[in-house]
Design a protein around this motif. Structure first.
Motif, PDB file in Angstrom:
ATOM      1  N   THR A 143      35.708  36.740  44.472  1.00 56.78           N
ATOM      2  CA  THR A 143      35.708  38.708  43.998  1.00 56.78           C
ATOM      3  C   THR A 143      37.066  38.509  42.779  1.00 56.78           C
ATOM      4  OG1 THR A 143      34.832  40.150  45.642  1.00 56.78           O
ATOM      5  CG2 THR A 143      36.778  40.819  43.724  1.00 56.78           C
ATOM      6  N   ASN A 144      38.269  38.122  42.207  1.00 63.47           N
ATOM      7  CA  ASN A 144      39.371  37.696  42.239  1.00 63.47           C
ATOM      8  C   ASN A 144      38.872  36.808  40.528  1.00 63.47           C
ATOM      9  OD1 ASN A 144      40.716  38.802  43.443  1.00 63.47           O
ATOM     10  ND2 ASN A 144      41.937  37.527  44.609  1.00 63.47           N
ATOM     11  N   ARG A 147      36.092  38.916  38.750  1.00 63.48           N
ATOM     12  CA  ARG A 147      37.235  40.069  38.502  1.00 63.48           C
ATOM     13  C   ARG A 147      37.706  39.770  36.725  1.00 63.48           C
ATOM     14  NH1 ARG A 147      39.775  42.959  42.458  1.00 63.48           N
ATOM     15  NH2 ARG A 147      41.314  40.875  41.972  1.00 63.48           N
ATOM     16  N   TRP A 148      38.606  38.156  36.930  1.00 57.74           N
ATOM     17  CA  TRP A 148      39.170  37.693  36.031  1.00 57.74           C
ATOM     18  C   TRP A 148      38.193  36.792  34.552  1.00 57.74           C
ATOM     19  CZ3 TRP A 148      38.866  32.846  33.682  1.00 57.74           C
ATOM     20  CH2 TRP A 148      39.416  32.525  32.613  1.00 57.74           C
ATOM     21  N   HIS A 150      35.045  38.460  33.958  1.00 55.24           N
ATOM     22  CA  HIS A 150      34.283  39.363  33.471  1.00 55.24           C
ATOM     23  C   HIS A 150      35.119  40.511  32.337  1.00 55.24           C
ATOM     24  CE1 HIS A 150      30.775  39.130  34.680  1.00 55.24           C
ATOM     25  NE2 HIS A 150      30.800  38.834  36.065  1.00 55.24           N
ATOM     26  N   ASN A 151      37.011  40.445  32.876  1.00 54.86           N
ATOM     27  CA  ASN A 151      37.708  41.428  32.245  1.00 54.86           C
ATOM     28  C   ASN A 151      37.861  40.842  31.074  1.00 54.86           C
ATOM     29  OD1 ASN A 151      37.430  43.980  34.478  1.00 54.86           O
ATOM     30  ND2 ASN A 151      39.586  43.200  35.001  1.00 54.86           N
ATOM     31  N   LEU A 167      32.298  47.839  41.299  1.00 57.46           N
ATOM     32  CA  LEU A 167      32.915  47.412  40.852  1.00 57.46           C
ATOM     33  C   LEU A 167      34.294  47.747  40.107  1.00 57.46           C
ATOM     34  CD1 LEU A 167      30.432  44.911  38.691  1.00 57.46           C
ATOM     35  CD2 LEU A 167      31.787  44.256  40.500  1.00 57.46           C
ATOM     36  N   GLN A 168      34.292  49.078  39.854  1.00 60.53           N
ATOM     37  CA  GLN A 168      34.660  49.669  39.336  1.00 60.53           C
ATOM     38  C   GLN A 168      36.275  50.084  40.328  1.00 60.53           C
ATOM     39  OE1 GLN A 168      33.609  53.687  38.212  1.00 60.53           O
ATOM     40  NE2 GLN A 168      33.060  52.783  35.646  1.00 60.53           N
ATOM     41  N   ARG A 170      37.164  48.106  42.050  1.00 60.38           N
ATOM     42  CA  ARG A 170      37.978  46.356  42.910  1.00 60.38           C
ATOM     43  C   ARG A 170      38.743  46.298  41.264  1.00 60.38           C
ATOM     44  NH1 ARG A 170      36.226  43.353  47.380  1.00 60.38           N
ATOM     45  NH2 ARG A 170      34.188  44.384  48.502  1.00 60.38           N
ATOM     46  N   GLY A 171      38.521  46.936  40.355  1.00 64.42           N
ATOM     47  CA  GLY A 171      39.203  46.964  39.297  1.00 64.42           C
ATOM     48  C   GLY A 171      38.822  46.203  37.939  1.00 64.42           C
ATOM     49  N   PHE A 172      37.447  46.146  37.739  1.00 65.20           N
ATOM     50  CA  PHE A 172      36.866  45.431  36.648  1.00 65.20           C
ATOM     51  C   PHE A 172      36.677  46.416  36.037  1.00 65.20           C
ATOM     52  CE2 PHE A 172      35.057  43.213  39.853  1.00 65.20           C
ATOM     53  CZ  PHE A 172      33.951  41.725  39.135  1.00 65.20           C
ATOM     54  N   GLU A 173      36.531  46.371  34.778  1.00 65.99           N
ATOM     55  CA  GLU A 173      37.034  46.909  33.594  1.00 65.99           C
ATOM     56  C   GLU A 173      35.793  47.237  32.453  1.00 65.99           C
ATOM     57  OE1 GLU A 173      41.134  45.597  32.538  1.00 65.99           O
ATOM     58  OE2 GLU A 173      41.938  46.221  33.931  1.00 65.99           O
TER      59      GLU A 173
END
Length: 392
Positions: A143-144, A147-148, A150-151, A167-168, A170-173
């Motif tokens: 997951t980390n 996120r890294w 896609h961001n 996803l939002q 979980r910190g996805f931008e």
């Protein structure tokens, strides 16, 4: 005034003729972009059908490694220098990275070096699959990484509102919605085939309970087995037969648990459309989908669809109107929803008519047009500025 055509590069580990939802979606998007006059380059691993085929300006082939648990699919090998050479020679206007493996990562790195805008697609919940394949400890790390990854793109396209919200959280931008369409001329109730139903051993009035998809752990097929047995007990007056279309590692186990079911293997094109249309009820117990193209295909084929209230089903099914929904994880609710559809022939008939009517309006043309707008928006200076990050 019409907008200028774009030079678009699509990077993916899977593409037709491979059979899966990601390949199907990318095939449709590629066809649509070409039809709209854009120049498309495809970057993907070499497939078994590519023997002797060489790369050209439209297709850049890379080496691949087998993907564990997915026979016939592969991860693309990291190809940073090959991509740099190709894009320095013929620079794309924008990239679409559809998969996050080594090939996608090398494309992201090359794009950062050359300052080419990137749109990424979140097509598969790999972080949910780890638990099903005995790698539960990797879930957080994966997951980390996702996120890294896609961001560091200008935009990430997600196929459903439920996926976007998750996803939002979980910190996805910078997430944007890009739903999926369906070919409602291919998937059509008129493709119903009496001869096929006869081969399945069904008489007039019998019901074909259909499931289409990969026969694998992440598809929650234990609930499919449980649901069929429950329906047979609660509706003894109705003769049901389970029809499974697809293949995968759980096929042998399912054949033992469901000795009366029909296993049809992989189907494509018109044959697949005939299998859908020849069914009556469609059970889709998966909880791991980002979308679930098969749900729209079943609706377009005029089936009574039972699914959990998320992804494609959550977007396209109104419970009791054009299908039946259960709250996620509620197994008894799923079984009850299926039982409700079987309880009254007129209700099932009405739901099936409404399913077809709704799906017939979900074409690919509008999806492709929106995809193009997202690609263009990623090329705007303000979008590039929002996504500014250190080099990856």
């Amino acid at each position: 005034m019409s907008l200028p055509s774009l030079a678009i590069t699509l990077i993916t580990e899977t593409f037709p003729p491979e059979i899966n939802g990601v390949a199907n979606t990318l095939g449709r998007l590629s066809e649509g972009l070409r039809a709209r006059g854009h120049r498309l380059q495809l970057v993907r691993p070499r497939q078994s059908s590519d023997q002797g085929r060489k790369s050209d300006e439209h297709l850049l082939l890379t080496r691949g490694w087998p993907l564990p648990g997915y026979p016939g699919l592969q991860w693309g090998q990291s190809s940073l220098h090959k991509l740099l050479r190709s894009w320095q020679r013929q620079r794309p206007d924008v990239l679409y990275i559809a998969t996050e493996g080594p090939l996608g990562l090398s494309a992201l790195r090359a794009a950062r070096r050359l300052q080419i805008p990137v749109v990424s697609g979140f097509h598969t919940n790999f972080q949910q699959y780890t638990g099903h394949y005995g790698f539960g400890l990797l879930t957080r790390a994966l997951t980390n990484y996702l996120r890294w990854f896609h961001n560091r793109s200008q935009l990430t396209l997600v196929p459903s509102v439920s996926q976007q919200i998750e996803l939002q959280r979980r910190g996805f931008e910078r997430l944007e919605l890009l739903a999926r369409g369906v070919d409602s001329q291919l998937f059509h109730p008129a493709k119903r085939c009496a001869a096929l139903r006869e081969r399945w051993g069904l008489a007039e009035g019998d019901l074909a309970v259909l499931h289409v998809g990969r026969l694998a752990a992440e598809k929650n097929l234990a609930l499919l087995v449980k649901s069929v047995h429950a329906l047979q007990q609660t509706h003894p007056q109705q003769r049901l037969k389970l029809i499974l279309v697809g293949d995968g590692p759980q096929r042998a186990s399912l054949q033992q648990q469901l000795p009366d079911a029909i296993f049809c293997g992989l189907q494509r094109g018109e044959e697949l459309a005939a299998h859908y249309a020849s069914g009556d009820l469609f059970l889709f117990p998966s909880l791991s989908e980002t979308f679930g193209n098969v749900v729209l295909e079943a609706l377009a084929s005029g089936l009574g669809v039972v699914a959990f209230d998320q992804a494609a089903a959550g977007q396209h099914i109104r419970h009791g109107h054009n299908g039946a929904l259960a709250v996620a994880e509620d197994q008894q609710g799923f079984i009850d929803a299926a039982s409700w559809l079987l309880a009254d022939k007129e209700s099932l008939r009405r739901v099936r008519l409404n399913a077809r009517q709704h799906a017939s309006r979900q074409g690919w043309a509008a999806i492709v047009e929106l995809f193009e707008l997202h690609l263009r928006s990623a090329m705007q200076p303000q979008t590039m500025l929002k996504a500014a990050h250190p080099d990856v």
